[in-house]
Design a protein around this motif. Structure first.
Motif, PDB file in Angstrom:
ATOM      1  N   CYS A   1      -9.225  -4.609   9.756  1.00  0.00           N
ATOM      2  CA  CYS A   1     -10.156  -5.252   9.157  1.00  0.00           C
ATOM      3  C   CYS A   1      -9.796  -5.827   7.895  1.00  0.00           C
ATOM      4  O   CYS A   1      -9.320  -4.942   7.097  1.00  0.00           O
TER       5      CYS A   1
ATOM      6  N   HIS B   1     -11.492  -6.574   5.374  1.00  0.00           N
ATOM      7  CA  HIS B   1     -12.623  -5.638   4.237  1.00  0.00           C
ATOM      8  C   HIS B   1     -12.149  -4.172   3.920  1.00  0.00           C
ATOM      9  O   HIS B   1     -12.079  -3.800   2.770  1.00  0.00           O
ATOM     10  N   CYS B   2     -11.736  -3.292   4.947  1.00  0.00           N
ATOM     11  CA  CYS B   2     -11.561  -2.252   4.733  1.00  0.00           C
ATOM     12  C   CYS B   2     -10.384  -1.448   5.316  1.00  0.00           C
ATOM     13  O   CYS B   2     -10.036  -0.318   5.240  1.00  0.00           O
TER      14      CYS B   2
ATOM     15  N   CYS C   1     -16.527  -0.442   8.676  1.00  0.00           N
ATOM     16  CA  CYS C   1     -17.732  -1.133   8.138  1.00  0.00           C
ATOM     17  C   CYS C   1     -18.773  -1.948   8.926  1.00  0.00           C
ATOM     18  O   CYS C   1     -19.510  -2.535   8.560  1.00  0.00           O
TER      19      CYS C   1
ATOM     20  N   CYS D   1     -15.292  -4.388  13.301  1.00  0.00           N
ATOM     21  CA  CYS D   1     -14.651  -3.173  12.554  1.00  0.00           C
ATOM     22  C   CYS D   1     -15.268  -1.774  12.961  1.00  0.00           C
ATOM     23  O   CYS D   1     -16.356  -1.432  13.015  1.00  0.00           O
TER      24      CYS D   1
HETATM   25 ZN   LIG Z   1     -14.061  -3.045   7.899  1.00  0.00          ZN
END
Ligand SMILES: [Zn+2]
Length: 153
Positions: free
Chosen positions: A9, A11-12, A47, A44
């Motif tokens: 991911c 983002h995370c 998240c 994901c």
């Molecule tokens: Zn994520």
């Protein structure tokens, strides 16, 4: 798809799992429907945000398959191919404007613009794309041209 999944991911950093979603592309021949009624996508584990890798089946959010957009927009191939989905002249006009004005300004269009042979400068898209790829069959030619539409990595 696999490289997007391997990166995790954005983002995370958690792992991404397959989470395809249904699409009903216009202009899809019956025989290809099984292969074209889903959009490959990832979700994901952490998240829950979605990552959708670029596709050669669909041009972004367009409702027609990418191959139909290319074939029908082509002045060389568009009128000679039988069995292709009918597209209204309004849609066709919109696609030709997209090829002429919008596509060259996209990341893929800018990347390609500097790499296509000078001899093709006066040729319009998508012919310019189709002429630039080496292929033995029309199928290989269209596949290679569709791959060129993906944003450069
Ligand atoms: Zn994520």
């Amino acid at each position: 798809m696999q490289s997007a999944q391997g990166n995790g991911c954005c983002h995370c950093g958690q792992p991404l799992h397959r989470a395809d979603y249904p699409r009903k592309p216009r202009g899809c021949p019956q025989a290809a429907r099984q292969d074209c009624n889903t959009r490959l996508s990832l979700c994901c584990a952490g998240c829950r945000r979605r990552t959708t890798p670029d596709s050669v089946r669909f041009l972004g959010r367009r409702v027609y398959l990418a191959i139909i957009t290319m074939l029908r927009s082509s002045r060389v191939h568009g009128s000679s191919m039988e069995g292709l989905a009918d597209v209204s002249w309004v849609t066709l006009k919109r696609w030709r404007v997209w090829w002429a004005d919008t596509f060259p300004a996209t990341p893929a269009g800018r990347w390609l613009g500097g790499r296509l042979p000078p001899a093709s400068q006066s040729v319009a898209y998508p012919e310019r794309l189709l002429q630039s790829v080496q292929a033995d069959t029309d199928t290989d030619r269209f596949t290679a041209a569709l791959r060129l539409l993906l944003p450069p990595v």
